[in-house]
Write a protein that holds these residues in place. Structure first.
Motif, PDB file in Angstrom:
ATOM      1  N   TYR A 159     -11.935   4.989   0.289  1.00  0.00           N
ATOM      2  CA  TYR A 159     -11.028   3.945  -0.198  1.00  0.00           C
ATOM      3  C   TYR A 159      -9.893   4.527  -1.053  1.00  0.00           C
ATOM      4  CZ  TYR A 159     -14.826   0.889   1.302  1.00  0.00           C
ATOM      5  OH  TYR A 159     -15.780   0.237   2.039  1.00  0.00           O
ATOM      6  N   LYS A 160      -9.591   5.777  -0.805  1.00  0.00           N
ATOM      7  CA  LYS A 160      -8.565   6.472  -1.582  1.00  0.00           C
ATOM      8  C   LYS A 160      -7.234   5.729  -1.567  1.00  0.00           C
ATOM      9  CE  LYS A 160      -5.973  10.839  -1.760  1.00  0.00           C
ATOM     10  NZ  LYS A 160      -5.843  12.198  -1.190  1.00  0.00           N
ATOM     11  N   SER A 161      -6.830   5.266  -0.404  1.00  0.00           N
ATOM     12  CA  SER A 161      -5.533   4.601  -0.277  1.00  0.00           C
ATOM     13  C   SER A 161      -5.482   3.318  -1.107  1.00  0.00           C
ATOM     14  CB  SER A 161      -5.260   4.277   1.194  1.00  0.00           C
ATOM     15  OG  SER A 161      -4.030   3.599   1.328  1.00  0.00           O
ATOM     16  N   THR A 162      -6.549   2.520  -1.066  1.00  0.00           N
ATOM     17  CA  THR A 162      -6.597   1.270  -1.824  1.00  0.00           C
ATOM     18  C   THR A 162      -6.599   1.539  -3.321  1.00  0.00           C
ATOM     19  OG1 THR A 162      -7.862   0.227  -0.046  1.00  0.00           O
ATOM     20  CG2 THR A 162      -7.887  -0.859  -2.200  1.00  0.00           C
ATOM     21  N   ILE A 163      -7.415   2.492  -3.739  1.00  0.00           N
ATOM     22  CA  ILE A 163      -7.482   2.844  -5.169  1.00  0.00           C
ATOM     23  C   ILE A 163      -6.122   3.326  -5.664  1.00  0.00           C
ATOM     24  CG2 ILE A 163      -8.495   4.437  -6.851  1.00  0.00           C
ATOM     25  CD1 ILE A 163     -11.039   4.437  -5.119  1.00  0.00           C
ATOM     26  N   THR A 164      -5.479   4.160  -4.841  1.00  0.00           N
ATOM     27  CA  THR A 164      -4.165   4.697  -5.228  1.00  0.00           C
ATOM     28  C   THR A 164      -3.137   3.590  -5.376  1.00  0.00           C
ATOM     29  OG1 THR A 164      -4.622   6.805  -4.126  1.00  0.00           O
ATOM     30  CG2 THR A 164      -2.313   6.271  -4.576  1.00  0.00           C
ATOM     31  N   ASP A 165      -3.099   2.670  -4.412  1.00  0.00           N
ATOM     32  CA  ASP A 165      -2.118   1.577  -4.463  1.00  0.00           C
ATOM     33  C   ASP A 165      -2.319   0.710  -5.695  1.00  0.00           C
ATOM     34  OD1 ASP A 165      -1.016   2.464  -2.127  1.00  0.00           O
ATOM     35  OD2 ASP A 165      -2.061   1.014  -0.838  1.00  0.00           O
ATOM     36  N   GLU A 166      -3.584   0.385  -5.980  1.00  0.00           N
ATOM     37  CA  GLU A 166      -3.863  -0.444  -7.160  1.00  0.00           C
ATOM     38  C   GLU A 166      -3.514   0.302  -8.449  1.00  0.00           C
ATOM     39  OE1 GLU A 166      -7.715  -2.133  -7.322  1.00  0.00           O
ATOM     40  OE2 GLU A 166      -7.594  -3.077  -5.330  1.00  0.00           O
ATOM     41  N   TRP A 167      -3.803   1.594  -8.479  1.00  0.00           N
ATOM     42  CA  TRP A 167      -3.506   2.392  -9.670  1.00  0.00           C
ATOM     43  C   TRP A 167      -2.001   2.509  -9.895  1.00  0.00           C
ATOM     44  CZ3 TRP A 167      -1.085   7.187 -10.517  1.00  0.00           C
ATOM     45  CH2 TRP A 167      -1.252   7.709 -11.808  1.00  0.00           C
TER      46      TRP A 167
END
Length: 272
Positions: free
Chosen positions: A12-20
């Motif tokens: 879920y790297k992409s989702t975590i990055t976008d939210e961060w």
């Protein structure tokens, strides 16, 4: 970190990055980040989050080395520690919320695992920042001691001590040491203390200057205070500071003329 949780974070790297990225953009308006361009800010954030993901697959020494290298660059660019600590807090929050939402609490130790991981990074960052700043402050203090208040001989038996910047108690001690050592070394009969470069003369600064002049008198020399600007003179009068124990002059030129007279010399103009 648990290998299953590590795998999920990568998944879920992409989702975590976008939210961060969305969250850290909210404190972009803070004063200490105002002078950083949007491009540099975004690139730094991207580099930051990539570095965090990479630390999961490295051992402790590699993690420490990569984080130290990254923080070194931020320190050199003038980025504050607060940026990294807040960034890590937001990353931890984004990772925990994402995994809990996607996996519906399948892994109940998600919070503890991510908490331990980010806490370790925070400790490395804070320790590295503190050590770097302590070293910088130490070097600056050493440089200040080397450059602070030199006693400069300008004529036989006449020396000048130019003072620049704020004078605190520690610096006053250094001034006193340099003054007494220089008077004896240069066999000065008259010392001119030039306060042209001192922005503020308050009671404490005046007290240090008076102490210095008294110390000069005790070793057999005389002291002249020069560089008294009108606003400084007004401040001295308003504060009721008594500088009547030694001569004062408005400029270094007038002070040197007075010092020459005190040593039985004078400046004579020669007509061609």
């Amino acid at each position: 970190m648990n290998h299953k949780i590590r795998a999920l974070i990568h998944e879920y790297k992409s989702t975590i990055t976008d939210e961060w990225m969305e969250e850290v953009e909210k404190f972009r308006e803070d004063d200490y980040l105002q002078n950083i361009s949007d491009t540099v800010y975004r690139n730094t954030n991207r580099e930051f989050v990539d570095m965090l993901f990479q630390t999961m697959d490295r051992d402790k020494e590699q993690v420490k080395e990569s984080i130290s290298e990254y923080t070194d660059r931020l320190i050199q660019l003038g980025w504050p520690l607060n940026y990294i600590t807040r960034g890590l807090q937001e990353f931890r929050k984004a990772a925990i919320e994402t995994l809990n939402q996607k996996e519906e609490h399948r892994y109940r130790d998600v919070y503890d695992e991510i908490e331990d991981w980010t806490d370790e990074i925070v400790n490395i960052v804070v320790s590295h920042y503190s050590g770097t700043w302590e070293n910088t402050v130490f070097l600056q203090r050493m440089a200040l001691k080397e450059l602070s208040a030199p006693l400069i001989p300008v004529f036989n038996n006449i020396s000048v001590m130019p003072l620049i910047g704020t004078i605190d108690t520690e610096r006053a001690k250094q001034i006193m040491e340099n003054l007494l050592t220089g008077v004896i070394e240069h066999r000065s009969q008259v010392v001119l203390i030039d306060i042209t470069g001192v922005p503020v003369v308050d009671t404490m600064v005046a007290h240090h200057i008076i102490q210095a002049s008294e110390a000069v008198r005790l070793v057999g020399a005389k002291c002249i205070l020069v560089g008294i600007r009108p606003e400084i003179a007004q401040t001295i009068v308003n504060l009721g500071i008594d500088l009547g124990k030694f001569p004062t002059k408005s400029s270094l030129k007038k002070g040197i003329e007075a010092a020459l007279e005190m040593t039985s010399r004078q400046i004579i103009e020669i007509n061609e």
